[in-house]
Design a protein around this motif. Structure first.
Motif, mmCIF file in Angstrom:
data_model
loop_
_atom_site.group_PDB
_atom_site.id
_atom_site.type_symbol
_atom_site.label_atom_id
_atom_site.label_comp_id
_atom_site.label_asym_id
_atom_site.label_seq_id
_atom_site.Cartn_x
_atom_site.Cartn_y
_atom_site.Cartn_z
ATOM 1 N N GLU A 185 70.725 18.685 -15.702
ATOM 2 C CA GLU A 185 69.497 19.556 -15.567
ATOM 3 C C GLU A 185 69.050 19.614 -14.232
ATOM 4 N N ARG A 207 71.931 14.090 -19.364
ATOM 5 C CA ARG A 207 70.805 15.348 -19.514
ATOM 6 C C ARG A 207 70.278 15.516 -18.335
ATOM 7 N N LEU A 267 74.305 17.661 -24.220
ATOM 8 C CA LEU A 267 74.636 16.767 -23.407
ATOM 9 C C LEU A 267 74.197 15.235 -23.729
ATOM 10 N N THR A 297 71.852 22.269 -22.667
ATOM 11 C CA THR A 297 71.811 20.889 -22.176
ATOM 12 C C THR A 297 71.440 19.826 -23.458
#
Length: 227
Positions: A183, A179, A174, A171
């Protein structure tokens, strides 16, 4: 060298492998008969059992174990070392058979574990081969998000060179504005045991955002935990 010998044995007919195993039993029995009583060679009886368990079957290993116990008793009898009491003879025979069956079970379990490991390695190699030629970006991550593997197409999409280090967590690649959302979606999908489809921006090293349509699916162990 050892691998080539093992492969040549595996290619032999089953009856020939059985014959070789029982010839080994007889050979060990002859060695046992010729060996002074002060020396013990009972461990050698494990060799034909292991041989047949590995290259034939568990049934062949059990048969070799029973044959080994009989040959052992015959070798003791004709060498003059057999105890006079019938109860002692029967007790020794039971112990011998029990020991050989234990060898069979251990070798069978070891063979099964090695076969499972080999199957897993083969599947992993096949996965990596397919992933490298796939026209889409593919990555694998641990339950905590640790980035474990990416294919070359994923590197191209992310703008990473072939030898560039991977982000610690997938992540991290991202866009900061996406993000937290992704997540949260990913955590919810893991809790609910379902796949996830998302749209998000990934950041190139030069700062250029790249829109990606992603699909995530968890891998589960036989115990049902995410791996």
């Amino acid at each position: 060298m050892v691998h080539r010998i093992a492969e040549s044995i595996r290619r032999q007919p089953a009856w020939l492998i059985w014959a070789e195993g029982f010839l080994l039993v007889l050979l060990v029995g002859l060695i046992d008969y010729l060996t002074p009583y002060e020396l013990t060679v009972f461990v050698l009886y494990s060799l034909p059992i292991l041989f047949l368990c590995w290259f034939a079957s568990q049934r062949a290993g059990i048969a070799a174990g029973v044959a080994s116990a009989l040959i052992w008793a015959v070798a003791d009898r004709f060498s003059g070392h057999e105890p006079k009491l019938t109860s002692v003879v029967l007790g020794n025979a039971c112990l011998q058979v029990g020991f050989f069956i234990f060898v069979v079970l251990c070798s069978t379990a070891l063979k099964a574990q090695l076969n499972r490991t080999q199957a897993q390695l083969t599947a992993l190699q096949r996965f990596h081969l397919l992933a490298e030629i796939a026209p889409v970006g593919i990555f694998r991550a641990g339950p905590d998000g640790e980035c474990l593997y990416v294919n070359q197409r994923w590197r191209n999409i992310m703008g990473l060179k072939e030898n560039a280090p991977l982000p610690k967590r997938w992540t991290e690649a991202l866009h900061p504005d996406d993000r937290e959302r992704v997540e949260a979606q990913w955590s919810a999908a893991l809790r609910e045991h379902r796949p996830l489809q998302y749209q998000a921006r990934f950041c190139h090293p030069d700062g250029k955002p790249v829109w990606v349509l992603g699909h995530l699916a968890a891998e589960y162990s036989p115990q049902g935990t995410v791996t």
